[in-house]
Design an enzyme around this catalytic site. Structure first.
Site, PDB file in Angstrom:
ATOM      1  CE  LYS A  14     -37.484  94.038  38.721  1.00 10.01           C
ATOM      2  NZ  LYS A  14     -37.065  92.961  39.575  1.00 10.01           N
ATOM      3  NE  ARG A  89     -39.784  90.803  46.787  1.00 11.61           N
ATOM      4  CZ  ARG A  89     -38.483  90.963  46.598  1.00 11.61           C
ATOM      5  NH1 ARG A  89     -38.039  91.905  45.809  1.00 11.61           N
ATOM      6  NH2 ARG A  89     -37.632  90.188  47.212  1.00 11.61           N
ATOM      7  CG  HIS A 178     -35.861  83.571  47.482  1.00 13.69           C
ATOM      8  ND1 HIS A 178     -34.627  82.992  47.675  1.00 13.69           N
ATOM      9  CD2 HIS A 178     -35.657  84.656  46.717  1.00 13.69           C
ATOM     10  CE1 HIS A 178     -33.711  83.701  47.042  1.00 13.69           C
ATOM     11  NE2 HIS A 178     -34.304  84.733  46.457  1.00 13.69           N
ATOM     12  N   GLY A 206     -31.172  81.014  42.018  1.00 17.87           N
ATOM     13  CA  GLY A 206     -31.091  82.099  41.038  1.00 17.87           C
ATOM     14  C   GLY A 206     -29.814  82.855  41.282  1.00 17.87           C
ATOM     15  N   GLY A 208     -29.827  85.088  43.694  1.00 23.81           N
ATOM     16  CA  GLY A 208     -29.964  84.775  45.117  1.00 23.81           C
ATOM     17  C   GLY A 208     -30.566  83.384  45.193  1.00 23.81           C
ATOM     18  NE  ARG A 237     -27.734  88.388  49.220  1.00 23.46           N
ATOM     19  CZ  ARG A 237     -28.890  88.194  48.580  1.00 23.46           C
ATOM     20  NH1 ARG A 237     -29.293  86.980  48.261  1.00 23.46           N
ATOM     21  NH2 ARG A 237     -29.635  89.224  48.274  1.00 23.46           N
ATOM     22  CG  ASP A 280     -24.916  84.586  33.976  1.00 29.22           C
ATOM     23  OD1 ASP A 280     -24.989  83.383  33.654  1.00 29.22           O
ATOM     24  OD2 ASP A 280     -25.762  85.430  33.668  1.00 29.22           O
ATOM     25  N   GLY A 328     -33.823  81.142  38.079  1.00 28.92           N
ATOM     26  CA  GLY A 328     -32.916  81.160  36.920  1.00 28.92           C
ATOM     27  C   GLY A 328     -32.046  79.918  36.749  1.00 28.92           C
ATOM     28  N   GLY A 330     -32.148  77.099  38.743  1.00 18.06           N
ATOM     29  CA  GLY A 330     -32.957  75.888  38.950  1.00 18.06           C
ATOM     30  C   GLY A 330     -33.750  75.502  37.708  1.00 18.06           C
ATOM     31  CD  GLU A 331     -37.786  78.960  36.511  1.00 24.78           C
ATOM     32  OE1 GLU A 331     -37.867  79.529  35.413  1.00 24.78           O
ATOM     33  OE2 GLU A 331     -38.245  79.445  37.564  1.00 24.78           O
ATOM     34  CG  ASN A 332     -33.135  78.734  32.487  1.00 25.93           C
ATOM     35  OD1 ASN A 332     -33.892  78.422  31.594  1.00 25.93           O
ATOM     36  ND2 ASN A 332     -33.348  79.779  33.277  1.00 25.93           N
ATOM     37  CD  GLU A 381     -40.112  85.516  43.469  1.00 23.06           C
ATOM     38  OE1 GLU A 381     -39.784  86.018  44.537  1.00 23.06           O
ATOM     39  OE2 GLU A 381     -39.329  85.382  42.504  1.00 23.06           O
TER      40      GLU A 381
HETATM   41  P1  ADP Z   1     -32.638  86.638  40.693  1.00 19.99           P
HETATM   42  O1  ADP Z   1     -32.199  86.012  41.972  1.00 19.99           O
HETATM   43  O2  ADP Z   1     -31.895  87.890  40.358  1.00 19.99           O
HETATM   44  O3  ADP Z   1     -34.139  86.735  40.510  1.00 19.99           O
HETATM   45  P2  ADP Z   1     -32.827  84.683  38.578  1.00 19.99           P
HETATM   46  O4  ADP Z   1     -33.730  83.734  39.253  1.00 19.99           O
HETATM   47  O5  ADP Z   1     -33.348  85.454  37.425  1.00 19.99           O
HETATM   48  O6  ADP Z   1     -32.100  85.630  39.587  1.00 19.99           O
HETATM   49  O7  ADP Z   1     -31.551  83.846  38.080  1.00 19.99           O
HETATM   50  C1  ADP Z   1     -30.498  84.456  37.415  1.00 19.99           C
HETATM   51  C2  ADP Z   1     -29.427  83.418  37.187  1.00 19.99           C
HETATM   52  O8  ADP Z   1     -29.931  82.378  36.341  1.00 19.99           O
HETATM   53  C3  ADP Z   1     -28.218  83.996  36.478  1.00 19.99           C
HETATM   54  O9  ADP Z   1     -27.169  84.190  37.395  1.00 19.99           O
HETATM   55  C4  ADP Z   1     -27.842  82.911  35.497  1.00 19.99           C
HETATM   56  O10 ADP Z   1     -26.606  82.407  35.870  1.00 19.99           O
HETATM   57  C5  ADP Z   1     -28.841  81.796  35.666  1.00 19.99           C
HETATM   58  N1  ADP Z   1     -29.200  81.261  34.349  1.00 19.99           N
HETATM   59  C6  ADP Z   1     -30.005  81.792  33.427  1.00 19.99           C
HETATM   60  N2  ADP Z   1     -30.034  81.012  32.320  1.00 19.99           N
HETATM   61  C7  ADP Z   1     -29.198  79.968  32.547  1.00 19.99           C
HETATM   62  C8  ADP Z   1     -28.778  78.826  31.794  1.00 19.99           C
HETATM   63  N3  ADP Z   1     -29.229  78.603  30.563  1.00 19.99           N
HETATM   64  N4  ADP Z   1     -27.912  77.961  32.379  1.00 19.99           N
HETATM   65  C9  ADP Z   1     -27.451  78.175  33.610  1.00 19.99           C
HETATM   66  N5  ADP Z   1     -27.808  79.232  34.372  1.00 19.99           N
HETATM   67  C10 ADP Z   1     -28.659  80.116  33.860  1.00 19.99           C
END
Ligand code: ADP
Length: 397
Positions: A14, A89, A178, A206, A208, A237, A280, A328, A330-332, A381
């Site tokens: 990437k 990285r 991380h 996320g 992970g 995991r 997910d 992912g 934590g933010e969503n 990151e």
């Molecule tokens: P990685 O560890 O691969 O970098 P990310 O930080 O991108 O992962 O996080 C991916 C995860 O974020 C997915 O497994 C998904 O479940 C979660 N995610 C994304 N959008 C949402 C949402 N709207 N609500 C809950 N979980 C979410």
């Protein structure tokens, strides 16, 4: 300044070309199927281009990246000279690296020395570095390690309670991962709260997941260990597990330790608990809403373990001022934050349900009377890698 950020995996690479001062990304993309055939996806703003390009090794992937960055139609620079530095990285810095560093022959040797600790990632990271060094020999290159931020942990946090020779001879200890994300969020939290001396727990949740106890910007403890398998349950995991489980499963099912570890890394976590339904969190939330009990348990186990570690780290730090959620989930993950914070009401954590109803945006979600400020802070990151790279290159001038 233009920094090219490279994240090289075994068959993918990437890249992002960014300005470390503003965080503006002029172009980004992905080289996939390296060593198989080769595919490039390149994005400038909303414009996306995809090309099949032969990539027998990482060298061709880097060459393709540099070519598209200079392309008359899809490019954003006129010559490679416009790239001031490259930030790579690198996953495992072992005990060799407690900070990012300029890449020279000695650094490469030290990264190679860490291969036994990061056997899947470090060789791929090195391929990206070597390819850049040969194609852009005059451009400074910097290595930014996932483990480095955690090197400030005290011995009581990083040592395992096993005989000392395994630490002294084999470097077996907690390293944590991380780190680039934890460092970025810690800095953002300092800027957003206006504090420099404060205690926080960052939840990088996320696919992970790892958490870090951070005091005055320095890592004091983290949930991942020698490898990223440890800590809270993740997408696939298991997180923390009694080592005897491995022995039991290997004996009972006549499989090797490697096979068992593969199961713990790839088929466990919320995927395993949901009977293979999904890793997910969106699928699990939908399943739980439909009354799927395995999904309910997977989510409950995740919330419980995250909250337990916040409590443990609050004890380790003798209280916390700030709690942050990133990555992912934590933010969503509105429901995740709500559930974790409910567990923490005993320590005065209070969030505002309306403010918590946010996705992917920097937001203070705690109430004014909460004893702990709770923030959603999107991680970045690549920007942290670009900033470290710029800092190191400028200091070396
Ligand atoms: P990685 O560890 O691969 O970098 P990310 O930080 O991108 O992962 O996080 C991916 C995860 O974020 C997915 O497994 C998904 O479940 C979660 N995610 C994304 N959008 C949402 C949402 N709207 N609500 C809950 N979980 C979410």
């Amino acid at each position: 300044m233009n920094v090219l950020v490279i994240n090289a995996g075994s068959s993918s690479l990437k890249y992002q070309l960014m300005n470390p001062e503003t965080g503006d990304v002029s172009a980004k993309g992905l080289c996939e199927r390296i060593g198989i055939d080769g595919r490039l996806t390149h994005k400038v703003g909303d414009k996306k281009v995809e090309k099949d390009i032969a990539m027998p090794t990482h060298s061709e992937a880097i060459a393709a990246t540099l070519a598209i960055l200079q392309d008359a139609e899809h490019g954003v620079i006129k010559s490679v000279e416009e790239i001031d530095a490259v930030g790579h990285r690198v996953v495992h810095g072992g005990m060799e690296f407690s900070d990012s560093c300029l890449i020279d022959d000695a650094a490469i040797k030290a990264i190679e020395k860490c291969i036994p600790l990061g056997p899947l990632h470090n060789p791929a990271n090195l391929m990206g570095i070597e390819a850049c060094r040969s194609i852009m020999p005059n451009t400074p290159q910097v290595a930014v390690f996932d483990t480095a931020f955690h090197m400030t942990m005290p011995a009581k946090a990083y040592r395992y309670a096993i005989p000392t020779n395994y630490y002294e001879d084999d470097n077996i200890r907690r390293y944590g991962f991380h780190g680039t994300s934890h460092k970025y969020v810690a800095r953002r939290a300092a800027a957003l709260t206006g504090k420099t001396e404060f205690k926080m727990v960052n939840c990088h949740l996320g696919n992970g997941s790892s958490m870090a106890a951070i005091k005055d910007g320095k890592c004091m403890d983290t949930t991942m260990g020698l490898s990223p398998l440890a800590g809270v349950p993740m997408g696939t995991r298991s997180g923390d597990i009694d080592a005897c489980v491995v022995q039991f499963i290997c004996n009972k099912h006549n499989i090797s330790v490697d096979e068992c570890l593969n199961m713990l890394n790839k088929k466990s976590g919320v995927l395993g608990l949901s009977n293979g339904l999904s890793s997910d969190f969106r699928d699990l939330e939908a399943g739980a809403a439909d009354g799927n009990e395995a999904c309910v348990l997977a989510l409950e186990k995740f919330y419980y373990e995250v909250a337990k570690y916040v409590g443990a780290y609050a004890a380790a730090l003798n209280g916390i001022d700030v709690l942050t959620f990133t990555a992912g989930v934590g933010e969503n993950g509105v429901a995740t934050r709500q559930a974790v914070c409910e567990y923490l009401s005993f320590m005065g954590v209070k969030i505002d349900a309306e403010k918590n109803n946010v996705r992917g945006k920097k937001t203070l979600i705690s109430t004014p009377d909460s004893k702990v400020q709770v923030w959603v802070i999107p991680t970045n990151e690549e920007l942290m890698i670009a900033q470290d790279t710029a800092e190191i290159v400028n200091a070396a001038k």
